[in-house]
Design a protein around this motif. Structure first.
Motif, short mmCIF file in Angstrom:
data_model
loop_
_atom_site.label_atom_id
_atom_site.label_comp_id
_atom_site.label_asym_id
_atom_site.label_seq_id
_atom_site.Cartn_x
_atom_site.Cartn_y
_atom_site.Cartn_z
N LEU A 145 -37.91 -12.71 -17.67
CA LEU A 145 -37.45 -14.06 -17.38
C LEU A 145 -36.81 -14.65 -18.63
CD1 LEU A 145 -40.67 -15.23 -15.50
CD2 LEU A 145 -38.49 -14.56 -14.46
N ARG A 146 -36.29 -15.84 -18.50
CA ARG A 146 -35.69 -16.52 -19.65
C ARG A 146 -36.72 -16.80 -20.73
NH1 ARG A 146 -30.63 -19.78 -18.22
NH2 ARG A 146 -29.95 -18.65 -16.40
N GLY A 147 -36.24 -16.91 -21.93
CA GLY A 147 -37.12 -17.24 -23.04
C GLY A 147 -38.00 -16.08 -23.47
N GLY A 148 -37.66 -14.86 -23.06
CA GLY A 148 -38.44 -13.70 -23.45
C GLY A 148 -39.76 -13.55 -22.73
N VAL A 149 -39.97 -14.29 -21.65
CA VAL A 149 -41.20 -14.21 -20.88
C VAL A 149 -41.12 -13.00 -19.94
CG1 VAL A 149 -42.67 -15.39 -19.20
CG2 VAL A 149 -41.57 -16.70 -21.03
N VAL A 150 -42.16 -12.19 -19.95
CA VAL A 150 -42.22 -11.00 -19.11
C VAL A 150 -43.40 -11.13 -18.15
CG1 VAL A 150 -42.40 -8.48 -19.07
CG2 VAL A 150 -41.26 -9.61 -20.99
N VAL A 151 -43.14 -10.92 -16.86
CA VAL A 151 -44.21 -11.02 -15.85
C VAL A 151 -44.29 -9.72 -15.07
CG1 VAL A 151 -44.04 -13.54 -15.62
CG2 VAL A 151 -42.65 -12.07 -14.15
N PRO A 152 -45.49 -9.39 -14.58
CA PRO A 152 -45.62 -8.21 -13.73
C PRO A 152 -45.12 -8.51 -12.32
CG PRO A 152 -47.74 -9.26 -14.01
CD PRO A 152 -46.79 -10.01 -14.85
N VAL A 153 -44.43 -7.54 -11.75
CA VAL A 153 -43.94 -7.64 -10.37
C VAL A 153 -44.16 -6.28 -9.70
CG1 VAL A 153 -42.22 -9.42 -10.85
CG2 VAL A 153 -41.59 -7.01 -11.07
N THR A 154 -43.87 -6.22 -8.42
CA THR A 154 -43.99 -4.98 -7.67
C THR A 154 -42.65 -4.62 -7.07
OG1 THR A 154 -46.29 -5.51 -7.14
CG2 THR A 154 -45.24 -3.78 -5.83
N LYS A 155 -42.15 -3.45 -7.42
CA LYS A 155 -40.93 -2.92 -6.80
C LYS A 155 -41.35 -2.39 -5.42
CE LYS A 155 -38.27 -3.24 -10.51
NZ LYS A 155 -37.08 -4.03 -10.60
#
Length: 160
Positions: A145-155
């Protein structure tokens, strides 16, 4: 409200501000159980007020469809060929089949183009929704995401 009362149509430039407001409202309504407040803020692009410009940029590369009842826009989906990029329903209208109708429309469009498998990247909140619609989890992955924020997601994928 039943899905029979929901109409779908292509998004128009004049819808952009409302679509931005729906995006913000849907994310603001999420609890901080799966993502932190900082992550949710980044997910909505650090916006508290709608900004049509971001949606208008998306319209240039993505296909956007909206769900309406009368003249009320309740949700939208965006996709490129075989990938569902975004799906948002205003919290006031969630649980009424709107997301399901938008995903079905995306799948129908893909089928019309001769595509036999579609993909999406689901937030942890949406994973169960997509599973109920016949999608299969492929793998957990990071989403930037913006601002270098990383979140877990599911492909996820679905065979049509």
């Amino acid at each position: 409200m039943s899905t029979n009362e929901i109409s779908l149509r292509p998004a128009q430039e004049t819808d952009a501000l409302v679509l931005s407001a729906i995006h913000i409202a849907a994310i603001k309504a999420l609890p901080t159980t799966l993502y932190t407040q900082k992550e949710l803020l980044a997910w909505r692009n650090y916006q508290d007020k709608p900004d049509a410009s971001k949606i208008l940029k998306r319209m240039k590369v993505e296909t956007l469809w909206i769900a309406i009842e009368g003249d009320i826009i309740m949700g939208f989906a965006s996709f490129i060929v075989d990938e569902l990029i975004a799906l948002y329903v205003h919290p006031k209208y969630q649980g009424k089949g709107i997301g399901r109708a938008l995903v079905q429309h995306f799948c129908d469009e893909a089928t019309r183009q001769g595509i036999d498998k579609v993909i999406t990247t689901a937030s942890l909140y949406a994973e169960g929704f997509y599973l109920r619609l016949g999608f299969t989890a492929i793998q957990k992955a990071p989403h930037y995401l913006r601002g270098g924020v990383v979140v877990p997601v599911t492909k996820m994928s679905k065979t049509l």
